[in-house]
Design a protein around this motif. Structure first.
Motif, PDB file in Angstrom:
ATOM      1  N   ALA A 105      -5.144   2.227  -0.224  1.00  0.00           N
ATOM      2  CA  ALA A 105      -6.370   2.672  -0.886  1.00  0.00           C
ATOM      3  C   ALA A 105      -7.400   1.555  -0.990  1.00  0.00           C
ATOM      4  N   ASP A 106      -6.939   0.294  -1.054  1.00  0.00           N
ATOM      5  CA  ASP A 106      -7.885  -0.831  -1.172  1.00  0.00           C
ATOM      6  C   ASP A 106      -8.379  -1.318   0.176  1.00  0.00           C
ATOM      7  N   GLY A 107      -8.003  -0.620   1.274  1.00  0.00           N
ATOM      8  CA  GLY A 107      -8.460  -0.989   2.602  1.00  0.00           C
ATOM      9  C   GLY A 107      -7.511  -1.905   3.351  1.00  0.00           C
TER      10      GLY A 107
END
Length: 273
Positions: free
Chosen positions: A217-219
């Motif tokens: 989700a944070d890349g």
């Protein structure tokens, strides 16, 4: 490879077994009473409490309902499940459980999309002898991973299957038809895309192994390169980026999603009596 060590008191599996024993005794139930309430065999439930068996998700859900423990046993089961996999694969599984995007290229049908019968057949083909309980434990661990596909929200999954994955159907035609039907059904879900890479596409730089690309989700992104008996988790951003380029090139070579499903449906039709 399976790591079975139910006597290790620090393992998640031992904690789960201990909690099962504690909850039943606290509730005042006998194994026979618990078997009547859950519709699971008394001997089977006993083996869960001793750590001899790992069980499956529906069993833990049923026991959570009986003991009114919310999702405590389900959460412990998810941790204990990791004990069934070698260390080199555990970290990848932890990433996979948190991934919001998955891109996979597979030489065979991946565990996330296998039916239980097909998984049992594949796992039982290993040359090393295993007892039925060990086999069922491996099957339960593999099928149990599939619950991440129904997370809320579910991850976006794209699987490119090499045509080789379809060239060794099992002798049991029913198992093969069920597996093909399962693939077709999975492809109809909004979060899953299935493509087929035909032999006619020619050579490419991922031949000889499978690749999984995962995005969090944070890349952050990781890759897992897997051979027949080995695997390599890659966390370096530059290396992951290069593998993503290889995957994108492979996606361009593959059949479109509609054509891929038509390919699988034709195989299913051809397999019918």
């Amino acid at each position: 490879m399976v790591e079975r060590n139910p006597e290790n008191e620090d393992s998640a599996r031992a904690v789960l077994a201990s909690e099962l024993r504690h909850l039943r005794r606290k509730s005042g139930r006998s194994l026979a009473q618990l078997a009547d309430e859950t519709n699971y065999d008394r001997t089977y439930l006993h083996r869960l409490e001793t750590g001899e068996r790992l069980s499956k998700l529906p069993v833990m859900e049923a026991l959570d309902r009986v003991y009114e423990t919310g999702d405590l046993l389900v959460r412990l089961w998810k941790l204990a499940r990791l004990d069934a996999f070698a260390d080199r694969y555990k970290l990848f599984m932890k990433y996979e459980a948190k991934a919001v995007i998955m891109h996979k290229y597979m030489l065979g049908i991946p565990g996330l999309l296998q039916t239980e019968d097909y998984a049992r057949l594949v796992l039982s083909s290993a040359p090393s002898l295993m007892c039925p309980d060990e086999l069922e434990e491996l099957v339960a661990a593999r099928i149990g991973r599939q619950d991440l596909l129904s997370a809320s929200p579910p991850p976006s999954v794209r699987v490119i299957l090499d045509e080789a994955a379809f060239m060794r159907p099992p002798a049991d035609a029913r198992i093969w038809r069920d597996q093909l039907s399962h693939l077709i059904g999975a492809s109809e879900l909004p979060n899953i895309t299935v493509q087929v890479l035909p032999f006619a596409a020619g050579p490419h730089d991922l031949m000889g192994g499978s690749l999984s690309l995962l995005w969090m989700a944070d890349g952050a992104a990781v890759a897992y390169l897997e051979g027949n008996k080995s695997g390599d988790l890659i966390e370096d951003p530059a290396e992951v980026g290069q593998l993503r380029l290889s995957y994108d090139h492979l996606r361009d070579m593959a059949l479109s999603p509609p054509d891929s499903i038509a390919f699988i449906k034709q195989l299913l039709e051809d397999s019918r009596p």
